[in-house]
Scaffold this active site. Structure first.
Site, PDB file in Angstrom:
ATOM      1  N   HIS A   1       0.840  -1.207   0.000  1.00 27.55           N
ATOM      2  CA  HIS A   1       0.000   0.000   0.000  1.00 27.55           C
ATOM      3  C   HIS A   1       0.871   1.250   0.000  1.00 27.55           C
ATOM      4  CE1 HIS A   1       0.839   0.698   4.263  1.00 27.55           C
ATOM      5  NE2 HIS A   1       0.355  -0.492   4.579  1.00 27.55           N
TER       6      HIS A   1
ATOM      7  N   CYS B   1       3.180  -4.633   6.749  1.00 29.79           N
ATOM      8  CA  CYS B   1       2.833  -4.415   5.338  1.00 29.79           C
ATOM      9  C   CYS B   1       4.021  -3.835   4.574  1.00 29.79           C
ATOM     10  CB  CYS B   1       1.647  -3.466   5.226  1.00 29.79           C
ATOM     11  SG  CYS B   1       0.080  -4.183   5.792  1.00 29.79           S
TER      12      CYS B   1
END
Length: 415
Positions: free
Chosen positions: A367, A391
């Protein structure tokens, strides 16, 4: 003219060195494939012979130079194998489906390999002692692994023996069998029982971590099916819904590892995905993706590489500087596939969100850099060094490209 000849000789020398280097690498891969193949054949032969009580032949199978080269792996594999056999012997004794003499014979054979600790000696001694007591007496009852005779003598296998076997299995990361042993420790042995219960409590309180840890070594040694079986039999009562999702995603990841390993040129591919992938070697690794893209994340370089093409015909098209998980919140290593995507999410827990997320395992995503709740202010511009909760962070523009182009089922390799 002299200068030109010198340059030509230098070029020729460099070419010879490169050719020699390439030859050495290819010979190394070929030798590794051969060694792994022979190792599997020899160990499978050993297991078959030992299971058929052909103990002498089984031991002679291990007298091979190839197994000497892989001694550490062999010791680990035999430890797993023998621990499982000891557990089955104890269960068979409790069910009265094996005689004490046969049990002692097998345990003494295992003892000769010097892989299990002194608890094995105690178990053999306990069984032998009970065998002498009951040699002239008929066994009347077996209850909770306590063999009772008609003269009220008894042998409790579930005292010091089971505690030590449990601790041995626990230290070997064989948590499933360890808990079985701990649950067999008698309440009559107060101190041993308390120690066993402490182990069980610790295991249940940290169940997910122990469950994942127990399969790490199996995966490292390519025992994918056994790892999948252990994970698939998880205790849902000891896991939250999020943890169950994580376990299910881990199972899928290992299945992909197994798919790579069992496919064409499996030995080569399996070894290749554990090394650094570069534009110069990727087309010799037999790595396929279900889409026209392949993503490789190099954790050491904090860089994400995007390749376009097909198996052994990949071309590097994008190279993104990124940021992965901090210590204790590391980005998982392995082979994954893209499963979902979205334009925005916000995590109340961390008081930040991100744009253009692409999911590859559970809550793990590619992301953008983190934004505040208004989606207008970037909260952390760090890239090139670990800084996330697990992430993979990308520049906003890079995350948008990734979101737009990397379809579901695209293979992701992280190491």
């Amino acid at each position: 003219m002299y200068s030109d000849k010198s340059k030509n000789r230098n070029r020729l020398s460099i070419f010879k060195l490169l050719s020699l280097f390439t030859f050495i690498i290819l010979m190394g891969f070929t030798a590794n494939i051969y060694l792994n193949s022979r190792y599997r054949l020899l160990t499978t032969s050993f297991y078959n012979k030992f299971n058929n009580y052909e103990f002498s032949d089984a031991k002679s199978t291990l007298d091979n130079k190839i197994l000497t080269i892989k001694r550490n792996k062999l010791n680990n594999d035999l430890t797993y194998y023998f621990t499982d056999i000891v557990n089955k012997i104890c269960i068979s004794l409790s069910n009265n489906t094996i005689t004490s003499n046969d049990a002692i014979d097998i345990l003494n054979e295992i003892k000769d390999y010097n892989l299990l600790n002194s608890s094995l000696d105690k178990l053999i001694s306990a069984i032998d002692e009970n065998n002498n007591i009951t040699s002239n007496n008929e066994i009347e009852e077996i209850d909770d692994l306590s063999i009772k005779t008609n003269d009220n003598s008894s042998l409790n296998y579930n005292e010091d023996n089971y505690l030590n076997l449990g601790i041995s299995a626990f230290n070997s990361k064989d948590y499933e069998n360890a808990i079985k042993y701990f649950n067999l420790v008698s309440k009559d042995s107060l101190n041993d029982y308390k120690i066993a219960q402490d182990y069980i409590t610790d295991y249940e309180e940290n169940y997910k971590e122990y469950l994942l840890e127990s399969i790490d070594e199996l995966v490292a040694n390519k025992y994918y099916t056994k790892a999948i079986n252990i994970l698939s039999n998880y205790n849902s009562k000891l896991l939250t819904n999020d943890e169950i999702t994580e376990i299910e995603n881990k199972i899928n990841s290992i299945k992909l590892f197994r798919e790579e390993y069992s496919g064409e040129d499996s030995e080569y591919t399996s070894n290749a995905i554990l090394q650094e992938i570069t534009p110069s070697n990727i087309n010799g690794l037999s790595i396929a993706s279900k889409t026209s893209y392949l993503v490789y994340l190099n954790l050491a370089k904090q860089t994400t590489y995007v390749y376009e093409g097909s198996n052994n015909n990949w071309n590097l098209v994008k190279e993104f500087i990124c940021s992965t998980g901090l210590e204790g919140k590391e980005t998982p290593k392995g082979i994954f596939s893209v499963t979902d995507r979205g334009e925005w999410f916000y995590a109340e827990e961390f008081q930040q969100g991100a744009k253009y997320w692409v999911q590859f395992m559970g809550d793990y995503l590619f992301h953008s850099l983190p934004f505040d709740e208004t989606q207008s202010t970037i909260l952390d511009y760090t890239l090139g060094t670990p800084s996330s909760h697990g992430c993979i962070r990308l520049n906003v523009e890079d995350a948008k490209w990734f979101y737009d182009n990397i379809d579901n089922d695209t293979k992701i390799i992280i190491n």
